[in-house]
Design an enzyme around this catalytic site. Sequence first.
Site, PDB file in Angstrom:
ATOM      1  N   GLU A 230       6.494  -0.150  -5.455  1.00 57.48           N
ATOM      2  CA  GLU A 230       5.352  -0.506  -6.299  1.00 57.48           C
ATOM      3  C   GLU A 230       4.132  -0.498  -5.400  1.00 57.48           C
ATOM      4  O   GLU A 230       3.849  -1.469  -4.696  1.00 57.48           O
ATOM      5  CB  GLU A 230       5.560  -1.893  -6.935  1.00 57.48           C
ATOM      6  CG  GLU A 230       6.766  -2.000  -7.839  1.00 57.48           C
ATOM      7  CD  GLU A 230       6.616  -1.245  -9.151  1.00 57.48           C
ATOM      8  OE1 GLU A 230       5.509  -0.734  -9.429  1.00 57.48           O
ATOM      9  OE2 GLU A 230       7.605  -1.161  -9.901  1.00 57.48           O
TER      10      GLU A 230
ATOM     11  N   GLY B 133       4.232   1.892   2.108  1.00 53.98           N
ATOM     12  CA  GLY B 133       5.361   2.202   1.247  1.00 53.98           C
ATOM     13  C   GLY B 133       6.044   3.502   1.625  1.00 53.98           C
ATOM     14  O   GLY B 133       7.278   3.605   1.578  1.00 53.98           O
TER      15      GLY B 133
ATOM     16  N   SER C 148       0.825  -1.211   0.000  1.00 52.49           N
ATOM     17  CA  SER C 148       0.000   0.000   0.000  1.00 52.49           C
ATOM     18  C   SER C 148       0.855   1.255   0.000  1.00 52.49           C
ATOM     19  O   SER C 148       2.024   1.236   0.416  1.00 52.49           O
ATOM     20  CB  SER C 148      -0.909   0.012   1.241  1.00 52.49           C
ATOM     21  OG  SER C 148      -0.137   0.224   2.413  1.00 52.49           O
ATOM     22  N   SER C 149       0.264   2.359  -0.451  1.00 53.82           N
ATOM     23  CA  SER C 149       0.973   3.642  -0.444  1.00 53.82           C
ATOM     24  C   SER C 149       1.330   4.072   0.972  1.00 53.82           C
ATOM     25  O   SER C 149       2.410   4.626   1.217  1.00 53.82           O
ATOM     26  CB  SER C 149       0.124   4.724  -1.125  1.00 53.82           C
ATOM     27  OG  SER C 149      -0.053   4.444  -2.487  1.00 53.82           O
TER      28      SER C 149
END
Length: 507
Positions: free
Chosen positions: A265, A248, A244-245
């Site tokens: 990613e 990340g 997940s953002s």
Amino acid sequence: MGLAKEYEFFSEIGLGPRNLGCYVNGAWKGNGPVVSSSNPANNQVIAEVVEASPQDYEEGLQACNEAAKIWMQVPAPKRGDIVRQIGDALRAKLHELGRLVSLEMGKILPEGIGEVQEIIDMCDFSVGLSRQLNGSVIPSERPNHVMMEMWNPLGIVGVITAFNFPCAVLGWNACIALVCGNCVVWKGAPTTPLITIAMTKLIAGVLEKNNLPGAIFTSFCGGAEIGQAISKDRRIPLVSFTGSSKVGLMVQQTVNERYGKCLLELSGNNAIVVMDDADIQLAVRSVLFAAVGTAGQRCTTCRRLLLHESIYQKVLEQLVDVYKQVKIGNPLEKGILLGPLHTSESRKNFEKGIENIKSQGGKIVIGGSAIESEGNFVQPTIVEISSSADVVKEELFAPVLYVMKFKTLKEAIEINNSVPQGLSSSIFTRRPEIIFKWTGPHGSDCGIVNVNIPTNGAEIGGAFGGEKATGGGREAGSDSWKQYMRRSTCTINYGNELPLAQGINFG
């Protein structure tokens, strides 16, 4: 505990009822918690895994650090041959590993086999790459001088993968990292430990057969504490993270604090644009695969469908018709198109997401409910909603498709680019001027910009990754290999004088 009859194939890929979850210094061990791997189609336990402890991690990294000194000295084409052998070993177990991916992750069997095939393709790509890690020779402005680029290994590459592609993403990273002369430390997803173990056993077998240190490939089953250890570890110059953002960003901040490098990613919120001149049948087939494939759990899943107002109703009606024909069930059964969500928590998030959608004015066209069963099944769902709704800006990791109208290409591009994420996008049109607008500087702002194909199902030959909250990383093909190596600019003076650059005269 014993293995159920349907799991008898486990013996062919080195799995049993209870499995050690760490491969460190060429040996299997596990001194951490015992966890169970569950089948998302019925939530029954498949097998047990003993996870890594902090001591297991440290032992593994010390050995890996020593192995790196050996591996980086092996000529690149020889490293490529090892990766070729890994690809051959994968070919021999393609169907068993594909079945395991389908069983443990929940994607349908053709997708499970396709995921393993993707690693085989990466092996093939990387074998050729091992003879093409080329630097440049650069003209020097100084007489009797040569400038050139040298590419050298980083040492160790950390790879943290997610449940939705539990082994393919490893392939994107590990195949290239290995031919570039790096050792690999892999932390697989906590909910797919059997895939992590089976893949590692196959790779370990190739290293052992070639009398190479097992620590060249080190792997751990474990949770967030192992991921945090990799992120903080100064012995690991590059960390590839898929997830997940939100997580990340935390990984990136941790790695940046020690001046390490990240390949991220992260989340996608991908749109398909259908213009008024599009091949509607082609578009509908593409949207079905892009929105329903892997139960909407790909980072490249189509989550937003932008339809030109003149064809809106026609496309929507055809899409609803094909959604009604989607077979839902056990992902290992032939003819099934939609398997379960990966966990019961994912199913709950789907239900919460539907309530949130309704509260923001979304109209359920089809689907919208979880399916009563032992597994984590939900209905494929289409929602009519405004592009300005807050929920549209978020990634709901489920087969939920937001449909919205537009009048002009400019408006469609603005809607496509209006979300925080920037992974994949596609437009359906026959007009060259639209195609080149879409792929140009005033078009889609995504890392993947397609025409007349789905947002998902990328080939390995191109660089995979996205912009904005997707993280900016690029993995797999093209020149992604450069991120796995250290570039040095070397200037060599083979004369007797000392001319300085820019014509400087110093003394």
